[in-house]
Scaffold this motif. Sequence first.
Motif, PDB file in Angstrom:
ATOM      1  N   TYR A 183       5.796 -13.332  -0.115  1.00 46.68           N
ATOM      2  CA  TYR A 183       5.235 -12.343   1.108  1.00 46.68           C
ATOM      3  C   TYR A 183       5.820 -11.559   0.322  1.00 46.68           C
ATOM      4  O   TYR A 183       4.435  -9.973  -0.155  1.00 46.68           O
ATOM      5  CB  TYR A 183       5.365 -12.690   1.858  1.00 46.68           C
ATOM      6  CG  TYR A 183       4.731 -11.811   3.529  1.00 46.68           C
ATOM      7  CD1 TYR A 183       3.474 -11.954   3.859  1.00 46.68           C
ATOM      8  CD2 TYR A 183       6.138 -10.587   3.805  1.00 46.68           C
ATOM      9  CE1 TYR A 183       3.056 -10.721   4.574  1.00 46.68           C
ATOM     10  CE2 TYR A 183       5.530  -9.882   4.787  1.00 46.68           C
ATOM     11  CZ  TYR A 183       4.370  -9.626   4.706  1.00 46.68           C
ATOM     12  OH  TYR A 183       4.028  -8.280   6.113  1.00 46.68           O
ATOM     13  N   LEU A 184       6.566 -11.122   0.143  1.00 51.80           N
ATOM     14  CA  LEU A 184       7.035  -9.439  -0.218  1.00 51.80           C
ATOM     15  C   LEU A 184       6.754  -8.950  -1.008  1.00 51.80           C
ATOM     16  O   LEU A 184       6.492  -7.901  -1.377  1.00 51.80           O
ATOM     17  CB  LEU A 184       8.774  -9.300   0.214  1.00 51.80           C
ATOM     18  CG  LEU A 184       9.410 -10.266   1.258  1.00 51.80           C
ATOM     19  CD1 LEU A 184      10.478  -9.606   1.790  1.00 51.80           C
ATOM     20  CD2 LEU A 184       9.121  -8.048   2.263  1.00 51.80           C
ATOM     21  N   TYR A 185       7.038  -9.981  -2.443  1.00 47.93           N
ATOM     22  CA  TYR A 185       6.081  -9.923  -4.092  1.00 47.93           C
ATOM     23  C   TYR A 185       4.962  -9.549  -3.555  1.00 47.93           C
ATOM     24  O   TYR A 185       4.007  -8.149  -4.136  1.00 47.93           O
ATOM     25  CB  TYR A 185       6.517 -10.513  -4.894  1.00 47.93           C
ATOM     26  CG  TYR A 185       7.665 -10.455  -5.664  1.00 47.93           C
ATOM     27  CD1 TYR A 185       8.241  -9.346  -5.460  1.00 47.93           C
ATOM     28  CD2 TYR A 185       8.806 -11.561  -5.306  1.00 47.93           C
ATOM     29  CE1 TYR A 185       9.545  -9.181  -6.798  1.00 47.93           C
ATOM     30  CE2 TYR A 185       9.688 -10.963  -6.452  1.00 47.93           C
ATOM     31  CZ  TYR A 185      10.490 -10.178  -6.805  1.00 47.93           C
ATOM     32  OH  TYR A 185      11.943 -10.397  -7.193  1.00 47.93           O
ATOM     33  N   GLY A 186       4.322  -9.662  -3.171  1.00 48.76           N
ATOM     34  CA  GLY A 186       2.094  -9.945  -2.511  1.00 48.76           C
ATOM     35  C   GLY A 186       2.433  -8.141  -2.378  1.00 48.76           C
ATOM     36  O   GLY A 186       1.435  -7.767  -2.666  1.00 48.76           O
ATOM     37  N   ARG A 187       3.349  -7.661  -1.369  1.00 51.47           N
ATOM     38  CA  ARG A 187       3.043  -7.106  -0.373  1.00 51.47           C
ATOM     39  C   ARG A 187       3.497  -5.940  -1.585  1.00 51.47           C
ATOM     40  O   ARG A 187       2.509  -4.257  -1.781  1.00 51.47           O
ATOM     41  CB  ARG A 187       3.886  -6.172   0.749  1.00 51.47           C
ATOM     42  CG  ARG A 187       3.808  -7.538   1.402  1.00 51.47           C
ATOM     43  CD  ARG A 187       2.103  -7.287   2.510  1.00 51.47           C
ATOM     44  NE  ARG A 187       2.754  -5.630   3.183  1.00 51.47           N
ATOM     45  CZ  ARG A 187       1.409  -5.155   4.207  1.00 51.47           C
ATOM     46  NH1 ARG A 187       0.705  -6.479   4.601  1.00 51.47           N
ATOM     47  NH2 ARG A 187       1.437  -4.421   4.955  1.00 51.47           N
ATOM     48  N   ALA A 188       3.997  -5.712  -2.823  1.00 55.97           N
ATOM     49  CA  ALA A 188       4.332  -4.594  -3.020  1.00 55.97           C
ATOM     50  C   ALA A 188       3.772  -4.667  -4.367  1.00 55.97           C
ATOM     51  O   ALA A 188       2.864  -3.646  -4.352  1.00 55.97           O
ATOM     52  CB  ALA A 188       6.024  -4.895  -4.207  1.00 55.97           C
ATOM     53  N   ASP A 189       2.914  -5.638  -4.495  1.00 56.98           N
ATOM     54  CA  ASP A 189       1.920  -6.227  -6.046  1.00 56.98           C
ATOM     55  C   ASP A 189       0.637  -4.967  -4.928  1.00 56.98           C
ATOM     56  O   ASP A 189       0.110  -4.226  -5.399  1.00 56.98           O
ATOM     57  CB  ASP A 189       1.560  -7.545  -6.015  1.00 56.98           C
ATOM     58  CG  ASP A 189       2.503  -7.650  -7.320  1.00 56.98           C
ATOM     59  OD1 ASP A 189       3.658  -6.724  -7.267  1.00 56.98           O
ATOM     60  OD2 ASP A 189       2.555  -8.779  -7.584  1.00 56.98           O
ATOM     61  N   ARG A 190       0.296  -5.322  -3.756  1.00 51.74           N
ATOM     62  CA  ARG A 190      -1.086  -4.462  -3.158  1.00 51.74           C
ATOM     63  C   ARG A 190      -0.530  -3.322  -3.556  1.00 51.74           C
ATOM     64  O   ARG A 190      -1.402  -2.524  -3.705  1.00 51.74           O
ATOM     65  CB  ARG A 190      -1.404  -5.336  -2.210  1.00 51.74           C
ATOM     66  CG  ARG A 190      -2.423  -5.225  -1.352  1.00 51.74           C
ATOM     67  CD  ARG A 190      -2.491  -5.214   0.091  1.00 51.74           C
ATOM     68  NE  ARG A 190      -1.718  -4.262   0.876  1.00 51.74           N
ATOM     69  CZ  ARG A 190      -1.550  -4.403   1.980  1.00 51.74           C
ATOM     70  NH1 ARG A 190      -1.980  -5.492   3.030  1.00 51.74           N
ATOM     71  NH2 ARG A 190      -0.474  -3.455   3.565  1.00 51.74           N
ATOM     72  N   LEU A 191       0.512  -2.778  -2.926  1.00 50.64           N
ATOM     73  CA  LEU A 191       0.328  -0.914  -3.175  1.00 50.64           C
ATOM     74  C   LEU A 191       0.826  -0.267  -4.375  1.00 50.64           C
ATOM     75  O   LEU A 191      -0.384   0.371  -4.418  1.00 50.64           O
ATOM     76  CB  LEU A 191       1.939  -0.668  -2.870  1.00 50.64           C
ATOM     77  CG  LEU A 191       1.716  -1.318  -0.622  1.00 50.64           C
ATOM     78  CD1 LEU A 191       3.356  -0.922  -0.789  1.00 50.64           C
ATOM     79  CD2 LEU A 191       1.026   0.358  -0.092  1.00 50.64           C
ATOM     80  N   GLY A 192       0.571  -1.320  -5.421  1.00 50.48           N
ATOM     81  CA  GLY A 192       0.714  -1.302  -6.484  1.00 50.48           C
ATOM     82  C   GLY A 192      -0.978  -0.438  -7.201  1.00 50.48           C
ATOM     83  O   GLY A 192      -1.126  -0.535  -8.256  1.00 50.48           O
ATOM     84  N   ASP A 193      -1.578  -2.070  -6.556  1.00 48.15           N
ATOM     85  CA  ASP A 193      -3.176  -2.105  -6.880  1.00 48.15           C
ATOM     86  C   ASP A 193      -3.974  -1.041  -6.589  1.00 48.15           C
ATOM     87  O   ASP A 193      -4.741  -0.049  -6.705  1.00 48.15           O
ATOM     88  CB  ASP A 193      -3.032  -3.557  -6.174  1.00 48.15           C
ATOM     89  CG  ASP A 193      -2.781  -4.339  -7.234  1.00 48.15           C
ATOM     90  OD1 ASP A 193      -2.583  -4.015  -8.100  1.00 48.15           O
ATOM     91  OD2 ASP A 193      -3.297  -4.970  -6.746  1.00 48.15           O
ATOM     92  N   GLU A 194      -3.310  -0.584  -4.850  1.00 44.57           N
ATOM     93  CA  GLU A 194      -3.823   0.854  -4.763  1.00 44.57           C
ATOM     94  C   GLU A 194      -3.150   1.853  -4.591  1.00 44.57           C
ATOM     95  O   GLU A 194      -3.953   2.863  -4.730  1.00 44.57           O
ATOM     96  CB  GLU A 194      -3.375   0.500  -2.927  1.00 44.57           C
ATOM     97  CG  GLU A 194      -3.564  -0.978  -2.221  1.00 44.57           C
ATOM     98  CD  GLU A 194      -3.412  -0.354  -0.654  1.00 44.57           C
ATOM     99  OE1 GLU A 194      -3.066   0.659   0.215  1.00 44.57           O
ATOM    100  OE2 GLU A 194      -3.717  -1.213   0.235  1.00 44.57           O
ATOM    101  N   GLY A 195      -2.693   1.995  -5.418  1.00 50.46           N
ATOM    102  CA  GLY A 195      -2.183   3.077  -6.518  1.00 50.46           C
ATOM    103  C   GLY A 195      -2.856   3.350  -7.308  1.00 50.46           C
ATOM    104  O   GLY A 195      -2.379   4.567  -8.176  1.00 50.46           O
TER     105      GLY A 195
END
Length: 416
Positions: A404-416
Motif C-alpha cells: 500500500y505504501l509503495y503504491g501511494r508513493a508510485d501514484r504521487l510519482g505518476d501525478e508529478g
Amino acid sequence: MTAIGAETEDLLRRLAPRVLGALVRRYGHFDAAEDATQEALLAAVTRWPREGLPENPGGWLITVAARRLTDLLRSEQARRRRERTVASWALPEQWLAPAADGPARESDDSLILLFMCCHPALPVAGQIALTLRAVGGLTTGEIARAFLVPEATMTRRISRAKQRIRESGIAFRLPSDPDRAARLGAVLHVLYLIFNEGYASTSGPLLRRAELSTEAIRLTRMLHRLLPGDGEVTGLLALMLLTDARRAARTGPNGELVPMAEQDRSRWDADQIAEGVALITEALPRRAPGPYQLQAAIAAIHDEAPNAEATDWPQIVALYELLLRISDNPVVALNHAVAVAMAYGPRAGLDLLGKIELDARIAGDHRRYAVRAHLLELAGDPTAARESYREAARRATSLPQRRYLYGRADRLGDEG
C-alpha cells in the motif's frame, strides 16, 4: 480439529476452559491439567465423528481428561520416587475418581484461567500464548501460525509459561481485591494485544488474522458478562466491536489495504456498530473514562459518520487530548497529530509531528514516516511525501502495508 464439523469444533473450543478449570480446581497442577485437557479434546476429535456426540459433551471431556490427568500424576509420582528428588506423595483417594458432572462453572473458571494466564510472573509473549491455548482453545500449531513462528518455538514458549505458573504457586481462584485492579489491567492488555494482532497483523503476508481478533472479542464478551460494571472492560469490548465492524471493507478484491477514508461504509457491520455505540454510551457517564473507553469513543465517532467528510474531527482531537493526559504513548500522539491536521490543516499536524519524532520510542517505526507522508501529501508537497511513503514502506513488516505504501508513493510519482 479439522476432522469434525465447524459446530462441534466451536463447541470444543467453548468447553475447553471449563474442562481445564474443573481439573485445575480439583487437582491443581496447571501444566499437567492443560496437557490432559488437550488429550481429551483430541480424543473427542477422534471418537465423536465415529460414536456420535455424547449426551453431556462437557461431562464426557472432564471425565476423560481427569482419567488422563490421574495417569500423568501417578506417573510423575513414580518418577519422583525413582529419582528421589522429593519425598513420596499420594493423591487423596477422592481425587482419583473420575470427575463428576457437577454444576457447570464455565464462566467462573474461564475468568480464573484468564487471570492465571495473565499473571505478572509471565512475560507478555507468554501471557498471550497461554491465554490463546488455555482459554481460547487454539492449538499450539494455530497459535504458532498466527504469530509466524515455528510450532516448536511456540511449544517452548507455552511450556515455559506453564512452568512459571507451576513455580509461582498461583492458587486457582480470582485475585483478592487488593490485586484485582492490577491483574485486570494485565488481562485487558493481553486481550487488546491479541485483537490488534488479529485485526492488523504486524508482519507477514496477510493484513489480518481473523481467528485472533474473533477470539479476543469472544473472551472480552465473556469478561464483560462477568464484570458488567467495569467501565474499562465495557470500553474494550466496545472498541473491539466498533473496530472489527469495518473489517469487510478494509481489503480490496485482491487483499489490498483500503484506508478508512476510501472504504465502502455500506459494508461496515451495522449491528456491531450499534452494539459498540450502546456499550460506550452506557460506560462513559459512570466515572472518569480510562484509555479503552476514550479509544472506543473515538471509534464510535468514525463509525457513525455517514462518510469520511462528515467525521467530527474537532471532537476526535478533544478525545485524543484527554487520552494523552492519561497515556504517554507515541502512537496515540501520532493519531492526535493526524486528527489535528484533519481538523485544523496539515501544517498544524506537521508542527506536532516534528515534536513527536524526537521520541526515541517511535524513531524507527514505519507509522511515523507514513503519517508524515500523508500530511505532506495533504499539504501539497508530493515530492517530500513520496520519499516519506517509500521510507515507511521500507520499514513496514506487513506485506499488505508495504505494498500500500509503495503504491501511494508510485501514484504521487505518476501525478508529478
